[in-house]
Scaffold this motif. Structure first.
Motif, PDB file in Angstrom:
ATOM      1  N   LEU A  12       0.818  -1.212   0.000  1.00 21.10           N
ATOM      2  CA  LEU A  12       0.000   0.000   0.000  1.00 21.10           C
ATOM      3  C   LEU A  12       0.858   1.271   0.000  1.00 21.10           C
ATOM      4  O   LEU A  12       0.381   2.344  -0.370  1.00 21.10           O
ATOM      5  CB  LEU A  12      -0.929  -0.009   1.225  1.00 21.10           C
ATOM      6  CG  LEU A  12      -2.093  -0.994   1.169  1.00 21.10           C
ATOM      7  CD1 LEU A  12      -2.798  -1.067   2.513  1.00 21.10           C
ATOM      8  CD2 LEU A  12      -3.077  -0.604   0.061  1.00 21.10           C
ATOM      9  N   GLN A  13       2.125   1.151   0.457  1.00 19.67           N
ATOM     10  CA  GLN A  13       3.138   2.206   0.369  1.00 19.67           C
ATOM     11  C   GLN A  13       2.743   3.487   1.112  1.00 19.67           C
ATOM     12  O   GLN A  13       3.193   4.583   0.782  1.00 19.67           O
ATOM     13  CB  GLN A  13       3.457   2.535  -1.097  1.00 19.67           C
ATOM     14  CG  GLN A  13       3.888   1.338  -1.906  1.00 19.67           C
ATOM     15  CD  GLN A  13       5.040   1.631  -2.821  1.00 19.67           C
ATOM     16  OE1 GLN A  13       6.001   2.261  -2.418  1.00 19.67           O
ATOM     17  NE2 GLN A  13       4.947   1.175  -4.055  1.00 19.67           N
ATOM     18  N   THR A  14       1.909   3.339   2.128  1.00 20.83           N
ATOM     19  CA  THR A  14       1.488   4.515   2.902  1.00 20.83           C
ATOM     20  C   THR A  14       2.669   5.164   3.600  1.00 20.83           C
ATOM     21  O   THR A  14       2.826   6.396   3.585  1.00 20.83           O
ATOM     22  CB  THR A  14       0.428   4.111   3.946  1.00 20.83           C
ATOM     23  OG1 THR A  14      -0.644   3.440   3.278  1.00 20.83           O
ATOM     24  CG2 THR A  14      -0.101   5.332   4.672  1.00 20.83           C
ATOM     25  N   ASP A  15       3.515   4.350   4.224  1.00 26.32           N
ATOM     26  CA  ASP A  15       4.674   4.889   4.944  1.00 26.32           C
ATOM     27  C   ASP A  15       5.624   5.612   4.004  1.00 26.32           C
ATOM     28  O   ASP A  15       6.180   6.669   4.348  1.00 26.32           O
ATOM     29  CB  ASP A  15       5.414   3.758   5.667  1.00 26.32           C
ATOM     30  CG  ASP A  15       4.639   3.233   6.858  1.00 26.32           C
ATOM     31  OD1 ASP A  15       3.710   3.929   7.303  1.00 26.32           O
ATOM     32  OD2 ASP A  15       4.959   2.123   7.338  1.00 26.32           O
ATOM     33  N   ALA A  16       5.821   5.050   2.812  1.00 24.55           N
ATOM     34  CA  ALA A  16       6.741   5.671   1.855  1.00 24.55           C
ATOM     35  C   ALA A  16       6.239   7.038   1.427  1.00 24.55           C
ATOM     36  O   ALA A  16       7.008   8.007   1.357  1.00 24.55           O
ATOM     37  CB  ALA A  16       6.911   4.763   0.635  1.00 24.55           C
ATOM     38  N   LEU A  17       4.951   7.141   1.174  1.00 24.20           N
ATOM     39  CA  LEU A  17       4.376   8.420   0.750  1.00 24.20           C
ATOM     40  C   LEU A  17       4.440   9.447   1.880  1.00 24.20           C
ATOM     41  O   LEU A  17       4.776  10.611   1.659  1.00 24.20           O
ATOM     42  CB  LEU A  17       2.936   8.221   0.298  1.00 24.20           C
ATOM     43  CG  LEU A  17       2.251   9.449  -0.315  1.00 24.20           C
ATOM     44  CD1 LEU A  17       3.015   9.950  -1.530  1.00 24.20           C
ATOM     45  CD2 LEU A  17       0.809   9.120  -0.679  1.00 24.20           C
ATOM     46  N   ASN A  18       4.168   9.004   3.104  1.00 19.46           N
ATOM     47  CA  ASN A  18       4.233   9.913   4.253  1.00 19.46           C
ATOM     48  C   ASN A  18       5.653  10.424   4.475  1.00 19.46           C
ATOM     49  O   ASN A  18       5.861  11.586   4.844  1.00 19.46           O
ATOM     50  CB  ASN A  18       3.724   9.223   5.513  1.00 19.46           C
ATOM     51  CG  ASN A  18       2.219   9.001   5.486  1.00 19.46           C
ATOM     52  OD1 ASN A  18       1.507   9.684   4.751  1.00 19.46           O
ATOM     53  ND2 ASN A  18       1.737   8.054   6.283  1.00 19.46           N
ATOM     54  N   LYS A  19       6.625   9.559   4.253  1.00 16.62           N
ATOM     55  CA  LYS A  19       8.020   9.952   4.436  1.00 16.62           C
ATOM     56  C   LYS A  19       8.423  11.001   3.418  1.00 16.62           C
ATOM     57  O   LYS A  19       9.123  11.972   3.733  1.00 16.62           O
ATOM     58  CB  LYS A  19       8.929   8.725   4.323  1.00 16.62           C
ATOM     59  CG  LYS A  19      10.384   9.030   4.590  1.00 16.62           C
ATOM     60  CD  LYS A  19      11.231   7.766   4.526  1.00 16.62           C
ATOM     61  CE  LYS A  19      12.699   8.092   4.771  1.00 16.62           C
ATOM     62  NZ  LYS A  19      13.560   6.877   4.701  1.00 16.62           N
ATOM     63  N   ILE A  20       7.989  10.833   2.185  1.00 16.62           N
ATOM     64  CA  ILE A  20       8.321  11.797   1.125  1.00 16.62           C
ATOM     65  C   ILE A  20       7.696  13.153   1.417  1.00 16.62           C
ATOM     66  O   ILE A  20       8.307  14.201   1.206  1.00 16.62           O
ATOM     67  CB  ILE A  20       7.857  11.265  -0.244  1.00 16.62           C
ATOM     68  CG1 ILE A  20       8.741  10.082  -0.665  1.00 16.62           C
ATOM     69  CG2 ILE A  20       7.898  12.363  -1.309  1.00 16.62           C
ATOM     70  CD1 ILE A  20       8.239   9.334  -1.865  1.00 16.62           C
ATOM     71  N   ARG A  21       6.487  13.165   1.941  1.00 17.20           N
ATOM     72  CA  ARG A  21       5.756  14.410   2.166  1.00 17.20           C
ATOM     73  C   ARG A  21       6.018  15.011   3.547  1.00 17.20           C
ATOM     74  O   ARG A  21       5.491  16.078   3.867  1.00 17.20           O
ATOM     75  CB  ARG A  21       4.257  14.164   2.000  1.00 17.20           C
ATOM     76  CG  ARG A  21       3.862  13.624   0.626  1.00 17.20           C
ATOM     77  CD  ARG A  21       2.359  13.458   0.537  1.00 17.20           C
ATOM     78  NE  ARG A  21       1.689  14.747   0.625  1.00 17.20           N
ATOM     79  CZ  ARG A  21       0.416  14.906   1.006  1.00 17.20           C
ATOM     80  NH1 ARG A  21      -0.296  13.858   1.375  1.00 17.20           N
ATOM     81  NH2 ARG A  21      -0.118  16.110   1.047  1.00 17.20           N
ATOM     82  N   ALA A  22       6.803  14.326   4.359  1.00 16.02           N
ATOM     83  CA  ALA A  22       6.989  14.762   5.746  1.00 16.02           C
ATOM     84  C   ALA A  22       7.704  16.104   5.816  1.00 16.02           C
ATOM     85  O   ALA A  22       8.532  16.449   4.961  1.00 16.02           O
ATOM     86  CB  ALA A  22       7.782  13.711   6.513  1.00 16.02           C
TER      87      ALA A  22
END
Length: 553
Positions: A12-22
């Protein structure tokens, strides 16, 4: 099915997207290039600089607008009817997009590598440490910060410096990401839908979808792909750090102890020169600019320990070309400086270091410093460590003038710190004593010029002579130089002290050698002061011999 649940969350790559937008701290680094591949994933990141007016175009789709092959000079052919013209493009890109990371390839003849764009490196005046492949920024006080780290598959840069650069360029940083995750489970087993997610939120645009593999070339049964772009905004121009644009920083000044009251309690005052009195009548109720401030001698240890950055000289302390201040280092147990000089010539961070070593005043500045500063007299220091370094330089000049060769060979660049750190230690630490013993031995014994000393020994006998000290002794005797015995004896004692304390584990032999120097009944500071005094006498002797032309044969 624990593993399938883990795979589902990862796909689902939720963590990856959150990390990029953090929202990360300005002092942290972000990846501006990444190529990370394994059996379970394939992650790619590439950044570029995008003009502010191109933001909406870039975010109109999740596809990449800049690839690895771009960012280099090229030509473009433009047609107008049947005719055309050729234009040169510095970065080979349209719409003003520029690279931050440049791929360098050499047709397979030489190894490929990647580098940060030159303008970014020059903008921040970054030093490239080739051993670690790191880029270092040096601030006004001489403090060093690692701004960028380059690895074969990852380049990371501190966010603050990126945003400062963007401010002047009037551009966004575009983080292009293509993140693939693999699973040995099918989409159906992972209970993932087949719908395609295509969204834009603020300065981020992404597409996320999952599917099963249609081939049997891998153990993986499905994959997930997160493709998109995230823009990072520039700082305001006044925060760019570039002169002419940046806002002026409010100067800060430490307060130092300048006196004591009738109860013996400390009296402090700011080192701000604009708030001090002077001979022209400024601030009549304030302390004078030339108010002496007193410090423990340990205040200089920081600078002796980093001789590549700092220089501690006779009455002066400096950090490269960044800053320098006059100091009174002509005392046995303390260092003094004028209050106004501390504020005018020393960065605030260094003032804080000195403030931590500030002591109650006792006495005043040294006679040497007073006569030099106030009476403009050119007099010699009385401190053995300063005299030693002065004589060493005088000996080099005398050898060049009278011999055309050096009795003590110049230290190599990698060994120059041994000479620079020689001093009377501020404390009785055994470690410091051992280090200073090693340094003095390097300068006086290991540097004896055996090649030229051999020329002063009878032909055929030089090969029989073992050791640089014995070569010096025989060379002096052959040249008729008298009174060398105490100096030769000192060198042998110093060599024994080094061998028994620094070169090997300390044993009974060390205690025997140390006893000859009075270590058992004196402090290590006193012992090394005496050693340095004998070293100074040795240099004085060599200087006398050279100037008398005694070694000219």
């Amino acid at each position: 099915m624990a593993s399938s649940e883990t795979d589902r969350e990862r796909m689902l790559q939720t963590d990856a997207l959150n990390k990029i937008r953090a929202n990360i701290k300005a002092t942290e680094k972000i990846d501006v290039y990444l190529s990370d591949t394994s059996d379970s994933h394939n992650h790619g990141i590439l950044c570029a600089l995008v003009p502010i007016n191109e933001a909406d175009n870039v975010l109109s789709s999740s596809g990449w607008h800049f690839d690895y092959l771009q960012g280099k000079p090229s030509a473009v052919r433009r047609y107008s009817g049947e005719s055309y013209s050729v234009e040169y493009q510095r970065f080979g890109t349209e719409r003003g997009i520029e690279p931050l990371v440049i791929d360098r390839d050499f047709y397979g003849v030489r190894d490929n590598y990647r580098e940060l764009c030159e303008e970014f490196r020059l903008f921040h005046r970054l030093y490239h440490d080739r051993k670690t492949d790191e880029y270092i920024k040096i601030d006004d006080g001489g403090t060093e910060y690692v701004v960028a780290s380059v690895e074969p598959r990852r380049i990371s840069v501190r966010l603050k410096e990126i945003r400062q650069f963007l401010a002047i360029k009037e551009m966004y940083l575009s983080i292009q990401f293509d993140l693939k995750e693999y699973s040995t489970h099918t989409v159906e087993q992972l209970k993932l839908g087949s719908e395609r997610e295509d969204k834009r939120q603020g300065l981020t645009r992404w597409t996320l979808y999952q599917d099963n593999y249609q081939h049997g070339f891998s153990d993986n049964a499905s994959f997930s792909r997160l493709l998109g772009v995230h823009l990072i905004e520039p700082l305001p121009k006044e925060k760019s750090g570039l002169w002419g644009f940046t806002e002026e920083k409010k100067e800060r000044y430490a307060e130092f102890i300048i006196d004591v009251d009738e109860c013996g309690d400390e009296i402090t005052h700011t080192a701000n020169p604009d708030m001090l009195g002077n001979l022209f009548g400024a601030n009549p109720n304030a302390p004078q600019y030339l108010t002496p401030v007193h410090f423990r001698k340990e205040v200089l240890d920081k600078y002796y320990q980093q001789p590549g950055k700092y220089s501690v000289d006779d009455s002066a302390l400096g950090c490269g070309d960044l800053w320098g201040v006059y100091i009174d280092n002509h005392h046995v147990n303390k260092v003094c400086a004028w209050l106004g000089d501390l504020g005018r010539d020393m960065p605030y961070e260094e003032q804080l270091h000195w403030r931590s070593h500030n002591i109650l005043p006792e006495g005043s500045v040294s006679d040497v410093y007073f006569k030099r500063q106030m009476e403009v007299q050119f007099i010699e220091s009385e401190q053995v460590e300063l005299l030693f370094k002065q004589r060493y330089h005088e000996l080099r000049k005398a050898c060049e003038k009278h011999l055309k060769w050096q009795i003590l060979k110049p230290l190599d660049a990698d060994d120059s710190h041994y000479f620079q750190c020689i001093r009377v230690p501020a404390t009785d630490e055994q470690k410091t004593f051992d280090e200073l013993t090693l340094a003095l031995t390097k300068v006086l014994i290991d540097s004896l010029n055996e090649k030229y000393l051999n020329k002063l020994i009878e032909k055929g006998k030089s090969e029989e002579v073992k050791g640089s000290i014995l070569r010096l002794q025989i060379a002096l005797e052959n040249c008729g130089c008298k009174d060398a015995e105490p100096h030769i004896a000192f060198l042998r004692q110093l060599q024994s002290l080094r061998s028994s304390s620094v070169a090997h584990r300390k044993s009974k032999n060390y205690r025997k050698v140390a006893a000859a120097f009075g270590v058992e009944n004196q402090s290590l500071r006193q012992v090394f002061t005496e050693i340095l005094s004998k070293a100074l006498a040795f240099l004085d002797y060599l200087l006398l011999v050279v100037r008398a032309h005694s070694l000219n044969r």
